[in-house]
Design an enzyme around this catalytic site. Structure first.
Site, PDB file in Angstrom:
ATOM      1  N   ARG A 151       0.780  -1.338  -0.136  1.00  0.00           N
ATOM      2  CA  ARG A 151      -0.024   0.013   0.001  1.00  0.00           C
ATOM      3  C   ARG A 151       0.793   1.273   0.086  1.00  0.00           C
ATOM      4  O   ARG A 151       1.588   1.577   0.964  1.00  0.00           O
ATOM      5  CB  ARG A 151      -0.816  -0.067   1.196  1.00  0.00           C
ATOM      6  CG  ARG A 151      -1.705   1.193   1.563  1.00  0.00           C
ATOM      7  CD  ARG A 151      -2.975   1.256   2.206  1.00  0.00           C
ATOM      8  NE  ARG A 151      -4.073   0.616   1.983  1.00  0.00           N
ATOM      9  CZ  ARG A 151      -5.105   0.567   2.332  1.00  0.00           C
ATOM     10  NH1 ARG A 151      -5.232   1.154   3.297  1.00  0.00           N
ATOM     11  NH2 ARG A 151      -6.013  -0.136   1.517  1.00  0.00           N
ATOM     12  N   GLN A 161      -9.873  -4.038  -3.904  1.00  0.00           N
ATOM     13  CA  GLN A 161     -11.280  -3.457  -3.244  1.00  0.00           C
ATOM     14  C   GLN A 161     -12.256  -3.842  -4.441  1.00  0.00           C
ATOM     15  O   GLN A 161     -13.436  -4.492  -4.090  1.00  0.00           O
ATOM     16  CB  GLN A 161     -11.104  -1.941  -3.213  1.00  0.00           C
ATOM     17  CG  GLN A 161     -12.510  -1.449  -2.810  1.00  0.00           C
ATOM     18  CD  GLN A 161     -12.983  -2.033  -1.453  1.00  0.00           C
ATOM     19  OE1 GLN A 161     -12.162  -1.938  -0.334  1.00  0.00           O
ATOM     20  NE2 GLN A 161     -14.145  -2.641  -1.338  1.00  0.00           N
ATOM     21  N   CYS A 221     -16.424   1.391   0.076  1.00  0.00           N
ATOM     22  CA  CYS A 221     -15.282   0.531   0.338  1.00  0.00           C
ATOM     23  C   CYS A 221     -14.837   0.702   1.745  1.00  0.00           C
ATOM     24  O   CYS A 221     -14.367  -0.430   2.336  1.00  0.00           O
ATOM     25  CB  CYS A 221     -13.954   0.945  -0.499  1.00  0.00           C
ATOM     26  SG  CYS A 221     -13.581   2.670  -0.363  1.00  0.00           S
ATOM     27  N   ARG A 243     -13.717  -8.918   0.943  1.00  0.00           N
ATOM     28  CA  ARG A 243     -12.079  -8.657   0.761  1.00  0.00           C
ATOM     29  C   ARG A 243     -11.478  -9.874   1.019  1.00  0.00           C
ATOM     30  O   ARG A 243     -10.660 -10.323   0.387  1.00  0.00           O
ATOM     31  CB  ARG A 243     -11.777  -7.641   1.669  1.00  0.00           C
ATOM     32  CG  ARG A 243     -12.357  -6.033   1.365  1.00  0.00           C
ATOM     33  CD  ARG A 243     -11.966  -5.500   0.021  1.00  0.00           C
ATOM     34  NE  ARG A 243     -10.396  -5.547  -0.043  1.00  0.00           N
ATOM     35  CZ  ARG A 243      -9.483  -4.593   0.354  1.00  0.00           C
ATOM     36  NH1 ARG A 243     -10.014  -3.463   0.991  1.00  0.00           N
ATOM     37  NH2 ARG A 243      -8.267  -4.566   0.280  1.00  0.00           N
ATOM     38  N   HIS A 255      -7.135   0.745  -6.583  1.00  0.00           N
ATOM     39  CA  HIS A 255      -7.345  -0.342  -5.611  1.00  0.00           C
ATOM     40  C   HIS A 255      -7.996  -1.495  -6.004  1.00  0.00           C
ATOM     41  O   HIS A 255      -9.155  -1.638  -5.596  1.00  0.00           O
ATOM     42  CB  HIS A 255      -8.165   0.724  -4.452  1.00  0.00           C
ATOM     43  CG  HIS A 255      -8.152  -0.113  -3.046  1.00  0.00           C
ATOM     44  ND1 HIS A 255      -7.225  -1.316  -2.843  1.00  0.00           N
ATOM     45  CD2 HIS A 255      -8.904   0.262  -2.015  1.00  0.00           C
ATOM     46  CE1 HIS A 255      -7.659  -1.425  -1.450  1.00  0.00           C
ATOM     47  NE2 HIS A 255      -8.452  -0.688  -0.969  1.00  0.00           N
ATOM     48  N   ASP A 272     -17.080   6.651  -1.845  1.00  0.00           N
ATOM     49  CA  ASP A 272     -15.796   6.698  -1.049  1.00  0.00           C
ATOM     50  C   ASP A 272     -15.668   8.168  -0.297  1.00  0.00           C
ATOM     51  O   ASP A 272     -16.341   9.067  -0.606  1.00  0.00           O
ATOM     52  CB  ASP A 272     -14.760   6.391  -1.976  1.00  0.00           C
ATOM     53  CG  ASP A 272     -13.607   5.977  -1.052  1.00  0.00           C
ATOM     54  OD1 ASP A 272     -13.529   6.043  -0.065  1.00  0.00           O
ATOM     55  OD2 ASP A 272     -12.487   6.056  -1.814  1.00  0.00           O
TER      56      ASP A 272
HETATM   57  N1  NVA Z   1      -9.975   6.890  -1.279  1.00  0.00           N
HETATM   58  C1  NVA Z   1      -9.311   6.166  -0.048  1.00  0.00           C
HETATM   59  C2  NVA Z   1      -9.787   4.593  -0.172  1.00  0.00           C
HETATM   60  C3  NVA Z   1      -9.397   3.977   1.204  1.00  0.00           C
HETATM   61  C4  NVA Z   1      -9.527   2.496   1.475  1.00  0.00           C
HETATM   62  C5  NVA Z   1      -8.230   6.429   0.251  1.00  0.00           C
HETATM   63  O1  NVA Z   1      -7.455   6.562  -0.596  1.00  0.00           O
HETATM   64  O2  NVA Z   1      -7.900   6.774   1.367  1.00  0.00           O
HETATM   65  N1   CP Z   2     -11.339  -0.451   1.998  1.00  0.00           N
HETATM   66  C1   CP Z   2     -10.214  -0.581   2.554  1.00  0.00           C
HETATM   67  O1   CP Z   2      -9.094  -0.795   1.780  1.00  0.00           O
HETATM   68  O2   CP Z   2      -9.886  -0.239   3.783  1.00  0.00           O
HETATM   69  P1   CP Z   2      -8.738  -0.262   4.711  1.00  0.00           P
HETATM   70  O3   CP Z   2      -7.990   1.238   4.426  1.00  0.00           O
HETATM   71  O4   CP Z   2      -9.024  -0.270   6.127  1.00  0.00           O
HETATM   72  O5   CP Z   2      -7.757  -1.444   4.244  1.00  0.00           O
END
Ligand code: NVA
Ligand code: CP
Length: 301
Positions: free
Chosen positions: A102, A132, A260, A288, A129, A220
């Site tokens: 990540r 997801q 998500c 997931r 992502h 989101d």
């Molecule tokens: N768009 C959000 C998704 C989190 C799972 C982020 O990147 O923070």
């Molecule tokens: N939806 C998702 O990826 O959640 P987290 O940020 O908790 O991993």
């Protein structure tokens, strides 16, 4: 598929195969059947950002499959002290069977994949992502019994999750319409790629136009990780792009509402809708686990 960096790394056949595997693994887990297909195999998980679902679902997936996972906060490894991404990838690939990451910058994933002898999985970047969206497609198929010829409405910020949704919809033959304010459109290259794949992708600034007759309403957060400095401006710019009762009423009567997570109640979605009968967000979160198990099996065996 050697790596999963972008949703576009998957063909329609591969997506369907992963969803079928996930469905099977989910059913086996419910019946308490165990499989140890990843016995003695380890997954390294690099995190440059916070996570609840992604971290825990990958860890549990590995453990359920008889394998092992190693959580690596970038601050705790030499990457955080300046060791290169390339050297990190080469070293980890000597120990583990796959690396998930990540990252702040999508390019970091590309570099990891270029330098790693083992599969690299995008566990969220600023651009995409895909894990997801695999879980989301599984969820949609569970509720709608199909993926083709559905109408997917994205309401809000055209962000990383939106980009993967656009590609995912194009791959499986679902129409997607994104409603976002000016300046918050999804990535132009992603939209072009989705159209190249034969996808129907529409962009509008009118949320009610997107929600009309939708089978799936998705949103989101307005402020993604790393965008905290823009909070005030984003809250102002996105305020009319909320999933609420009014918007749900425009969609099909049996529309499902997705997010998500993590969610900010009464910002991008009202608490009423998030907790209401259309919402499938906790099934989506659970999926997931099942979708990633399928992905790990496909990449590591
Ligand atoms: N768009 C959000 C998704 C989190 C799972 C982020 O990147 O923070
Ligand atoms: N939806 C998702 O990826 O959640 P987290 O940020 O908790 O991993």
């Amino acid at each position: 598929m050697k790596h999963l960096i972008s949703m576009a790394d998957l063909t329609q056949e591969e997506v369907i195969e992963l969803l079928d595997m996930a469905e099977d693994l989910k059913e086996k887990r419910l019946r308490g059947k165990v499989t140890d297909l990843l016995k003695n195999k380890s997954l390294a998980m690099i995190f440059e950002k916070s996570s609840t679902r992604t971290r825990v679902s990958f860890e549990v997936a590995m453990s359920d499959l008889g394998g092992h996972s190693i959580y690596l906060n970038y601050r705790d490894i030499q990457l955080g002290r300046g060791e290169t991404v390339a050297d990190t990838a080469r070293v980890l690939a000597g120990y583990v069977y796959a690396i998930s990451a990540r990252v702040n910058r999508h390019d970091t994933l590309i570099e990891l994949a270029e330098c790693s002898a083992v599969p690299v999985i995008n566990a969220l970047s600023d651009l995409e992502h895909p894990c997801q969206i695999l879980a989301d497609l599984l969820t949609i198929r569970e509720y709608k019994n199909r993926l083709k010829d559905l109408r997917f409405a994205w309401i809000g910020d055209g962000n990383n999750v939106c980009n993967s949704a656009i590609l995912g919809c194009a791959i499986v033959g679902m129409e997607i319409i994104v409603a976002c304010p000016e300046g918050y459109e999804p990535d132009v290259n992603i939209v072009a790629k989705a159209r190249e794949l034969g996808g129907t992708v529409m962009i509008t600034h009118d949320p009610s136009k997107a929600a009309k007759d939708a089978d799936v309403l998705y949103t989101d957060v307005w402020v993604s990780m790393g965008e905290e400095d823009e909070r005030e401006k984003r809250m102002h710019d996105l305020k009319d792009y909320q999933i609420n009762a009014e918007l749900v009423n425009i969609a099909k009567h049996d529309a499902i509402v997705m997010h998500c997570l993590p969610a900010h109640r009464d910002e991008e979605i009202t608490a009423e809708i998030l907790e209401g009968p259309h919402s499938v967000v906790f099934d989506e979160a659970e999926n997931r686990l099942h979708a990633q198990k399928a992905l790990l099996l496909k990449l590591m065996t």
